[in-house]
Design a protein around this motif. Sequence first.
Motif, PDB file in Angstrom:
ATOM      1  N   PRO A   1       0.274  -1.317  -0.028  1.00  0.00           N
ATOM      2  CA  PRO A   1       0.190   0.382  -0.013  1.00  0.00           C
ATOM      3  C   PRO A   1       0.849   1.090   0.272  1.00  0.00           C
ATOM      4  CG  PRO A   1      -0.209  -0.773   2.428  1.00  0.00           C
ATOM      5  CD  PRO A   1       0.207  -2.059   0.942  1.00  0.00           C
ATOM      6  N   ASN A   2       2.736   0.795   0.315  1.00  0.00           N
ATOM      7  CA  ASN A   2       3.044   2.282   0.158  1.00  0.00           C
ATOM      8  C   ASN A   2       2.727   2.393  -1.268  1.00  0.00           C
ATOM      9  OD1 ASN A   2       3.183   1.705   3.487  1.00  0.00           O
ATOM     10  ND2 ASN A   2       4.428   3.810   3.375  1.00  0.00           N
ATOM     11  N   ASP A   3       3.636   1.830  -1.652  1.00  0.00           N
ATOM     12  CA  ASP A   3       3.286   2.254  -3.804  1.00  0.00           C
ATOM     13  C   ASP A   3       2.148   2.822  -3.849  1.00  0.00           C
ATOM     14  OD1 ASP A   3       5.929   0.602  -3.048  1.00  0.00           O
ATOM     15  OD2 ASP A   3       5.522  -0.605  -4.470  1.00  0.00           O
ATOM     16  N   ILE A   4       1.500   3.279  -3.403  1.00  0.00           N
ATOM     17  CA  ILE A   4      -0.382   3.528  -3.857  1.00  0.00           C
ATOM     18  C   ILE A   4      -0.068   4.898  -3.749  1.00  0.00           C
ATOM     19  CG2 ILE A   4      -2.512   3.864  -4.030  1.00  0.00           C
ATOM     20  CD1 ILE A   4      -2.645   1.488  -2.522  1.00  0.00           C
ATOM     21  N   ALA A   5      -0.170   5.962  -4.671  1.00  0.00           N
ATOM     22  CA  ALA A   5      -0.127   7.707  -5.256  1.00  0.00           C
ATOM     23  C   ALA A   5      -1.630   7.549  -4.531  1.00  0.00           C
ATOM     24  CB  ALA A   5       0.818   7.986  -6.026  1.00  0.00           C
ATOM     25  N   SER A   6      -2.837   6.906  -5.747  1.00  0.00           N
ATOM     26  CA  SER A   6      -4.078   7.762  -5.557  1.00  0.00           C
ATOM     27  C   SER A   6      -4.480   6.540  -6.058  1.00  0.00           C
ATOM     28  CB  SER A   6      -4.596   8.875  -6.541  1.00  0.00           C
ATOM     29  OG  SER A   6      -3.964   8.391  -8.417  1.00  0.00           O
ATOM     30  N   VAL A   7      -6.024   6.293  -5.623  1.00  0.00           N
ATOM     31  CA  VAL A   7      -6.763   5.497  -6.227  1.00  0.00           C
ATOM     32  C   VAL A   7      -8.215   6.115  -6.789  1.00  0.00           C
ATOM     33  CG1 VAL A   7      -8.162   3.587  -4.941  1.00  0.00           C
ATOM     34  CG2 VAL A   7      -6.127   3.770  -4.261  1.00  0.00           C
ATOM     35  N   SER A   8      -9.000   5.462  -7.710  1.00  0.00           N
ATOM     36  CA  SER A   8     -10.339   5.758  -7.804  1.00  0.00           C
ATOM     37  C   SER A   8     -11.133   4.831  -7.827  1.00  0.00           C
ATOM     38  CB  SER A   8     -10.201   6.700  -9.254  1.00  0.00           C
ATOM     39  OG  SER A   8      -9.091   7.650  -9.393  1.00  0.00           O
ATOM     40  N   ILE A   9     -12.400   5.198  -7.933  1.00  0.00           N
ATOM     41  CA  ILE A   9     -13.410   3.765  -7.372  1.00  0.00           C
ATOM     42  C   ILE A   9     -14.730   3.788  -8.518  1.00  0.00           C
ATOM     43  CG2 ILE A   9     -14.698   2.171  -6.491  1.00  0.00           C
ATOM     44  CD1 ILE A   9     -12.004   2.112  -5.149  1.00  0.00           C
ATOM     45  N   LEU A  10     -14.642   3.048  -9.951  1.00  0.00           N
ATOM     46  CA  LEU A  10     -15.415   3.009 -10.206  1.00  0.00           C
ATOM     47  C   LEU A  10     -16.824   2.111 -10.081  1.00  0.00           C
ATOM     48  CD1 LEU A  10     -13.399   2.490 -14.168  1.00  0.00           C
ATOM     49  CD2 LEU A  10     -13.716   4.604 -12.336  1.00  0.00           C
ATOM     50  N   LYS A  11     -18.002   2.801 -10.102  1.00  0.00           N
ATOM     51  CA  LYS A  11     -18.843   2.471  -9.247  1.00  0.00           C
ATOM     52  C   LYS A  11     -19.895   1.729 -10.389  1.00  0.00           C
ATOM     53  CE  LYS A  11     -19.635   5.806  -6.555  1.00  0.00           C
ATOM     54  NZ  LYS A  11     -20.149   6.021  -5.692  1.00  0.00           N
ATOM     55  N   ASP A  12     -20.130   2.396 -11.771  1.00  0.00           N
ATOM     56  CA  ASP A  12     -21.106   2.112 -12.537  1.00  0.00           C
ATOM     57  C   ASP A  12     -21.319   1.548 -13.824  1.00  0.00           C
ATOM     58  OD1 ASP A  12     -20.525   4.637 -13.825  1.00  0.00           O
ATOM     59  OD2 ASP A  12     -22.700   5.310 -13.759  1.00  0.00           O
ATOM     60  N   ALA A  13     -21.600   1.785 -14.268  1.00  0.00           N
ATOM     61  CA  ALA A  13     -21.690   0.334 -15.316  1.00  0.00           C
ATOM     62  C   ALA A  13     -21.109   1.491 -16.950  1.00  0.00           C
ATOM     63  CB  ALA A  13     -22.575   0.055 -15.949  1.00  0.00           C
ATOM     64  N   ALA A  14     -21.414   3.322 -16.994  1.00  0.00           N
ATOM     65  CA  ALA A  14     -20.640   3.544 -17.025  1.00  0.00           C
ATOM     66  C   ALA A  14     -19.420   4.140 -17.582  1.00  0.00           C
ATOM     67  CB  ALA A  14     -21.693   5.183 -17.921  1.00  0.00           C
ATOM     68  N   ALA A  15     -19.037   4.178 -16.258  1.00  0.00           N
ATOM     69  CA  ALA A  15     -17.741   4.659 -15.720  1.00  0.00           C
ATOM     70  C   ALA A  15     -16.535   2.720 -15.973  1.00  0.00           C
ATOM     71  CB  ALA A  15     -17.337   4.914 -13.675  1.00  0.00           C
ATOM     72  N   ALA A  16     -17.332   1.815 -15.621  1.00  0.00           N
ATOM     73  CA  ALA A  16     -16.787   1.003 -15.889  1.00  0.00           C
ATOM     74  C   ALA A  16     -17.011  -0.293 -16.977  1.00  0.00           C
ATOM     75  CB  ALA A  16     -16.833  -0.068 -14.634  1.00  0.00           C
ATOM     76  N   ALA A  17     -17.446   0.355 -18.134  1.00  0.00           N
ATOM     77  CA  ALA A  17     -18.024  -0.516 -19.200  1.00  0.00           C
ATOM     78  C   ALA A  17     -16.888  -0.325 -19.721  1.00  0.00           C
ATOM     79  CB  ALA A  17     -18.951  -0.509 -19.857  1.00  0.00           C
TER      80      ALA A  17
ATOM     81  N   GLY B   1     -15.048  -3.983 -19.592  1.00  0.00           N
ATOM     82  CA  GLY B   1     -15.690  -5.326 -19.533  1.00  0.00           C
ATOM     83  C   GLY B   1     -16.137  -5.753 -18.834  1.00  0.00           C
ATOM     84  N   ALA B   2     -15.493  -7.075 -19.599  1.00  0.00           N
ATOM     85  CA  ALA B   2     -15.904  -8.902 -18.797  1.00  0.00           C
ATOM     86  C   ALA B   2     -15.452  -8.781 -17.878  1.00  0.00           C
ATOM     87  CB  ALA B   2     -14.881  -9.678 -20.125  1.00  0.00           C
ATOM     88  N   GLN B   3     -14.269  -7.960 -17.146  1.00  0.00           N
ATOM     89  CA  GLN B   3     -13.928  -8.376 -15.743  1.00  0.00           C
ATOM     90  C   GLN B   3     -14.309  -7.258 -14.590  1.00  0.00           C
ATOM     91  OE1 GLN B   3      -9.675 -10.358 -16.134  1.00  0.00           O
ATOM     92  NE2 GLN B   3     -10.125  -8.539 -17.936  1.00  0.00           N
ATOM     93  N   ALA B   4     -15.766  -6.145 -15.535  1.00  0.00           N
ATOM     94  CA  ALA B   4     -16.017  -5.083 -14.095  1.00  0.00           C
ATOM     95  C   ALA B   4     -17.224  -5.116 -13.784  1.00  0.00           C
ATOM     96  CB  ALA B   4     -15.228  -3.975 -15.256  1.00  0.00           C
ATOM     97  N   ALA B   5     -17.710  -6.055 -13.919  1.00  0.00           N
ATOM     98  CA  ALA B   5     -19.391  -5.849 -13.212  1.00  0.00           C
ATOM     99  C   ALA B   5     -19.425  -5.588 -11.896  1.00  0.00           C
ATOM    100  CB  ALA B   5     -19.667  -7.154 -13.836  1.00  0.00           C
ATOM    101  N   SER B   6     -18.601  -5.909 -11.350  1.00  0.00           N
ATOM    102  CA  SER B   6     -18.586  -5.811  -9.655  1.00  0.00           C
ATOM    103  C   SER B   6     -17.690  -4.600  -9.822  1.00  0.00           C
ATOM    104  CB  SER B   6     -18.246  -6.640  -9.231  1.00  0.00           C
ATOM    105  OG  SER B   6     -18.782  -7.802  -9.432  1.00  0.00           O
ATOM    106  N   GLY B   7     -17.082  -4.023 -11.234  1.00  0.00           N
ATOM    107  CA  GLY B   7     -16.971  -2.221 -10.348  1.00  0.00           C
ATOM    108  C   GLY B   7     -15.557  -2.707 -10.600  1.00  0.00           C
ATOM    109  N   VAL B   8     -14.557  -1.325 -10.721  1.00  0.00           N
ATOM    110  CA  VAL B   8     -13.210  -1.589 -10.725  1.00  0.00           C
ATOM    111  C   VAL B   8     -12.624  -0.448  -9.803  1.00  0.00           C
ATOM    112  CG1 VAL B   8     -11.774  -0.554 -12.453  1.00  0.00           C
ATOM    113  CG2 VAL B   8     -13.751  -1.754 -13.494  1.00  0.00           C
ATOM    114  N   ILE B   9     -10.702  -1.048  -9.183  1.00  0.00           N
ATOM    115  CA  ILE B   9     -10.525  -0.064  -8.173  1.00  0.00           C
ATOM    116  C   ILE B   9      -9.302   0.154  -9.251  1.00  0.00           C
ATOM    117  CG2 ILE B   9      -9.299   0.153  -6.504  1.00  0.00           C
ATOM    118  CD1 ILE B   9     -11.131  -2.426  -5.393  1.00  0.00           C
TER     119      ILE B   9
END
Length: 1022
Positions: free
Chosen positions: A195-211, A214-222
């Motif tokens: 976790p100390n390597d991390i500079a920023s994190v976004s959570i893509l929560k809806d299908a428009a953001a995560a689409a 595609g195939a692996q993003a049905a449960s959202g994307v970090i």
Amino acid sequence: MKKHYLFMLLLYVGMVSGVAAQTILKGTVVSKTDSAPVPGATVIANGQSQNGVATDFDGKFTLSVNEEEGTITVSSIGFKTIQLVYSGDQEFSLELEEEVSALDEVVLIGYGTAKKSDITSAISTVENIESISSRPVSTLSDFLQGNVPGVTVLQQGGDPSQNGRIVIRGYGSFADEAPLTVVDGVPYYGPAINPNDIASVSILKDAAAAAIYGAQAASGVIVIETKKGKKGKPRINFDLYSGIQSASNLPTPLNAQQQADVYNRAADNSGAPRQSAHNAEQNPWGQVTRTNWMDAIFRTGAIYNANMNINGASDKVNYMTSFGYNKKEGLLLGTFSERFSFRVKTDIDLTDNITIGENVYYSRSEAVGTNSTSSYSGSIINALYMPSAAPVRDENGNFSGVVPERLSNFAGAYGDVYNPVALLLRPDITNPVNYLNANVYLNYNIANGLKFKTSYSYSSTNTKYKKFSPRIPELGRTNLNNYLYQSYSDTNRWVWDNQLSYKKSFGDHNLDLTAIYSSQFTDYEYFFQQGEGFSNEEPFNQYMSNASVIRTPETDVYEDALTSAIGRAMYNYKNKYFLSGSIRRDETSRLAKENQADYFPSASAAWKISGEDFFDVAAVNSLKLRASWGQIGNINSVGYYSFDVPLNTTTVILGADGSLDDKGTYVGRQSNPNLKWEISESLDFGIDASLFNNKLSIVADYFEKTTKGMIIPGLEDLHQGTTAADVNGGEVKNTGYEVAVSYKDQAGDLRYSISANASFLDNKLVNLDGYNSSGIDYIAHSDNVRSTLYPYRSVVGRELYSTYLIPYLGIFQSQDEIDAHSKDGALIQPNAVPGDFKFQDTNNDGKIDNNDRVFMDSYLPEVTYNVGLNFEYKGFDLNMILQGVGGVKVFNAYKFTAYNASQQGYNLDNRVLNAWTPENTSTDIPRLSTQDNNQTYGTTSSWYLEDASYLRFKNITLGYTVPQKAIGSLLENSSLRVYLSAENLLTITNYSGMDPEVGGKGLDVGKYPPARTITAGLSLSL
């Protein structure tokens, strides 16, 4: 002549006085965030722009001014301007605070970035990510808990070998719903990164953001971006902390005499004879307490964390190298986790148009946990079962059984119990995981606004597992055989992405186009073997070839391919009207050829009302409305060869005399060539607002997330004799609200911020169309307690994994109450006596059975919330986090054996001392009895269901940053911060178990509790 000399003298004096009037100002300007030098900062004296200088590469400046007193102003793009008073020659150590408004913040999106003010879909950024180095968290999931609305982290207890499960906007499937993790633009499938390597994190929560993923993003994307070098000379950063972990709220077993008394009373209540083992005269050994087994298995564990980061940048090269080490001793003996990690990341501008880079990450991790979910062999439940009269070891130093060998005739009275210390310490376990991920890329600026990027990532995961289980000779749950289990697995994956993007403004029109072609391939191999019967148990003999019996090996292998073509267009007019749309075509090897490919679209729009001429509200800096819709296919729910007929192997006996072993092959499962993608569809309406000079920000969303064509196990055809194939047969809908509010301000030297977020969620199984022809509207889950209690069922119209229980109405206080609980003159519970449980006859058929079960709540929280407080005063900083959940129900199956004297004689929780008696009727613990004729405990009832809502004082950190002037006198351009941190300090809950966070589906049989952690650390930058 005298006049001439006088003139020369006056001129000289004037020159000397003029030189003497020069005031010399020196200083160093650094960033307050990371103490990195700020080159190019402008330093102006007394508002005279003609009298100014810029800082050099190291952030240094020297300025000569005529005035002996005055002010200097220091400014730089991206930083807040500061003004200071000087008097005479002076040297400054200046820190500039970054000035990025919430609206100008750059947010990570799929395959790119965007300003937060331009976002049209549901994307959340993780705030205060820089504080991750000050908290004792070993994974990002630990840090995420409560920080992001709509993101629920279900901690799996405190087992160091387990990570929290991340659920974004509710369950949508029975299959794997882990969100996709993307690190530096590349899908990441490895173990938790440092976790100390991390500079920023976004959570893509809806299908428009995560689409776009595609195939692996049905449960959202970090989406994670790791740290880069800061422009300037090389910087070395050290982050170190260590501390202790402890358990709280542990149960208390009965002491030896109490156990004897309780079982004697239970025998009396049931009309059975007392056991001689509990007779003080016949077994005085059993009356003496020798061990508190909870104290024996739990310990105060140490935690260590060390990270070093070397980074820097010039006009052409940016580099960062990090090394991390993390070790945690588990609360239970023999459990631990350890991780070494290394990263090197470089970006090089070869020309003005070409940039290349690499990012290599390696980790070696090992974690040893323990089983705390089994009601038979769980470590904690066995610590309750073990009689307090037994010592940890006998007089010979061997692990003790329930009784000494000389008292073996009493062993049966105490049940088939493992010595819990032996259970934790006896097995010899190693399970290292080596992970390597290497990513290279090339970025080519073809023309103004037109860019091409190609990246190739290769990862390899190698796991080795070896466990030697020695004989268990002591009385209790004896096993005179020994076992060696060994396995290995290799997973190799490559991902190749090619991206073409075009970004251009045409007057008031702003266009951003992206086209991507992505392909990835995975191959996996697994091997397992079991050996038994080792004549010698020393380490040198713990090898498979020394086993007297070697079982048939088990193997698994698969290959998996996925190709995708993606297009996205983002447009805005005058930065007021925003439109975005994407289309993705995914093709997978997991489905039959005619179903392998499908298309998944998305669209979103936003209107920045505050940009309109008619909008003139001084208090509102920005106001934007958003709406989005999208579909994503869920590949995680599809088996690797679901379309084909899987074949299994076994050993068969051939020949008349049955002496010939041979291999057999059989169809293990039916195939389904008609299986299609499971599709996740989402709808989102949101509002973003910034008020009062950007001090107050509000983000609110309403969402609907629907899983269509949910893949479920098909119904078995008894004529086939094999397991049924998966089918597309259900629909799940999640609806909810999210709100996040933050306020930042300053009062003199005190800077403070307050943030809060909350998520409200409703989950429902809409249909099971795949079962409609059979008239079945539910799925019965196999989770159980000692093959007696089966609490979970998913039914149409209810939440997934709802509890399905018989209502508990209290305790019968008298025979009259039992007689009154009747139907048509017949007793509904004919075997009940006063002190037994009363159950509701919900179907009014005059008896209590499984037909009386009704649906109740599930473990998935109805509301999650978080409050964060941050204060900075001069060099001090104080950060506090409160985190909680509501509407959570846990099935506390610990009570099934912990209070139940009708089992095998196990020791019990001392709360049974408050069991019902005619003199003690104000209790919810039934009478003690060695028989459960009424099925008081054996009924899957709502007595076990408890409210597990909680409010947790998640973290408090107090830090002090040594003044730059003080530390700079020792080490130039350096900074030092020291801090104390406490994690899981206090939990407020009505749950009667050890801790309300039990993970899984909410089944608690004595789950490994989370640790209370106290750490001290420092952050040093050189």
